[in-house]
Write a protein that holds these residues in place. Structure first.
Motif, mmCIF file in Angstrom:
data_model
loop_
_atom_site.group_PDB
_atom_site.id
_atom_site.type_symbol
_atom_site.label_atom_id
_atom_site.label_comp_id
_atom_site.label_asym_id
_atom_site.label_seq_id
_atom_site.Cartn_x
_atom_site.Cartn_y
_atom_site.Cartn_z
ATOM 1 N N VAL A 142 2.657 -0.167 3.962
ATOM 2 C CA VAL A 142 2.483 -1.439 4.484
ATOM 3 C C VAL A 142 2.594 -2.665 3.389
ATOM 4 C CG1 VAL A 142 0.667 -3.002 5.517
ATOM 5 C CG2 VAL A 142 1.068 -0.601 6.291
ATOM 6 N N VAL A 143 3.173 -3.735 3.622
ATOM 7 C CA VAL A 143 3.539 -4.934 2.776
ATOM 8 C C VAL A 143 2.617 -6.021 3.415
ATOM 9 C CG1 VAL A 143 4.961 -6.540 1.838
ATOM 10 C CG2 VAL A 143 5.825 -4.191 2.402
ATOM 11 N N HIS A 144 1.768 -6.381 2.278
ATOM 12 C CA HIS A 144 0.589 -7.436 2.619
ATOM 13 C C HIS A 144 1.156 -8.608 2.162
ATOM 14 C CE1 HIS A 144 -2.333 -4.545 4.204
ATOM 15 N NE2 HIS A 144 -2.012 -3.795 3.210
ATOM 16 N N ASP B 165 0.799 -1.315 -0.058
ATOM 17 C CA ASP B 165 0.023 0.006 0.090
ATOM 18 C C ASP B 165 0.917 1.340 0.147
ATOM 19 O OD1 ASP B 165 -2.332 -1.667 0.183
ATOM 20 O OD2 ASP B 165 -2.415 -1.400 2.390
ATOM 21 N N THR B 166 0.943 2.036 -1.077
ATOM 22 C CA THR B 166 1.241 3.113 -1.236
ATOM 23 C C THR B 166 0.498 4.434 -1.175
ATOM 24 O OG1 THR B 166 1.564 3.773 -3.611
ATOM 25 C CG2 THR B 166 3.302 1.868 -2.673
ATOM 26 N N ASP B 167 1.157 5.643 -1.146
ATOM 27 C CA ASP B 167 0.184 6.839 -1.306
ATOM 28 C C ASP B 167 -0.281 7.051 -2.741
ATOM 29 O OD1 ASP B 167 0.640 7.710 1.382
ATOM 30 O OD2 ASP B 167 2.030 8.958 0.844
ATOM 31 N N HIS B 168 0.226 6.398 -3.672
ATOM 32 C CA HIS B 168 -0.246 6.451 -5.099
ATOM 33 C C HIS B 168 -1.182 5.017 -5.388
ATOM 34 C CE1 HIS B 168 1.951 9.806 -5.408
ATOM 35 N NE2 HIS B 168 3.010 9.319 -4.900
ATOM 36 N N GLY B 169 -1.442 4.384 -4.518
ATOM 37 C CA GLY B 169 -2.374 3.077 -4.676
ATOM 38 C C GLY B 169 -1.721 1.784 -4.267
ATOM 39 N N PRO B 170 -2.055 0.868 -4.590
ATOM 40 C CA PRO B 170 -1.374 -0.772 -4.490
ATOM 41 C C PRO B 170 -0.185 -0.999 -5.339
ATOM 42 C CG PRO B 170 -3.435 -0.923 -5.021
ATOM 43 C CD PRO B 170 -3.288 0.368 -5.171
ATOM 44 N N ALA B 171 0.899 -1.266 -4.922
ATOM 45 C CA ALA B 171 1.849 -1.908 -5.946
ATOM 46 C C ALA B 171 1.819 -3.500 -5.602
ATOM 47 C CB ALA B 171 3.100 -1.360 -5.631
ATOM 48 N N ASN B 172 1.692 -4.430 -6.726
ATOM 49 C CA ASN B 172 1.745 -5.757 -6.694
ATOM 50 C C ASN B 172 2.780 -6.190 -7.308
ATOM 51 O OD1 ASN B 172 -1.086 -5.623 -5.823
ATOM 52 N ND2 ASN B 172 -1.799 -5.641 -8.074
#
Length: 158
Positions: free
Chosen positions: A146-148, A37-44
């Motif tokens: 946060v890393v999920h 979760d970044t300020d610019h949206g999720p990074a997968n």
């Protein structure tokens, strides 16, 4: 009789489909999709999981390429201070140090290939995520994000 045969076939098909095969990398490590979760949206990212001494020791050594949305998650299973180096690592990497709860502690960008200079965590951490160099900056992955992932008990579907 015919109903029993159909039921038996249905049970076999269901049993075969109920548990998907674990996805593994070309070198045999488990794979997982993680979300940051970044300020610019999720990074997968599709990551290999290095969760034992042998796989953590080898890491990404000798690899010549890695897809932009791939990486390796080093899970230490406990919280501890760690230090990495790039000996025998061809690819320049970003190292993301992650706390037990999945929050990013620090980011070490653009680690130099083949360097034996230690890159330490800023504090005790649970895991380290290695990505291609520059990906953290491009995606604005920073401390506090946060890393999920399963390792942190907070995995979510991308």
């Amino acid at each position: 009789m015919r109903a029993r045969i159909l039921l038996a076939i249905a049970m076999l098909v269901f049993a075969g489909c109920s548990r998907p095969a674990a996805e593994t990398s070309p070198v045999g490590l488990p794979m997982e999709t993680i979300v940051i979760d970044t300020d610019h949206g999720p990074a997968n990212f599709q990551v290999e999981i290095a969760a034992d001494d042998a796989s953590r020791e080898k890491g990404l050594m000798f690899r010549k390429t890695m897809e932009p949305d791939h990486g390796m998650l080093f899970d230490f299973k406990v919280t501890e201070g760690v230090a990495f180096w790039m000996k025998n690592t061809i690819l320049p990497l970003d190292m993301i140090f992650i706390r037990e709860d999945g929050t990013i502690s620090s980011v070490a960008p653009d680690a130099t290939p083949f360097s034996t200079q230690e890159i330490p965590s800023a504090e005790p951490i649970r895991a380290v995520l290695e990505l291609n160099a520059g990906r953290a900056a491009v995606l604005d992955i920073v401390p506090g994000d946060v890393v999920h992932a399963r390792a942190f008990g907070n995995a979510k579907t991308p």
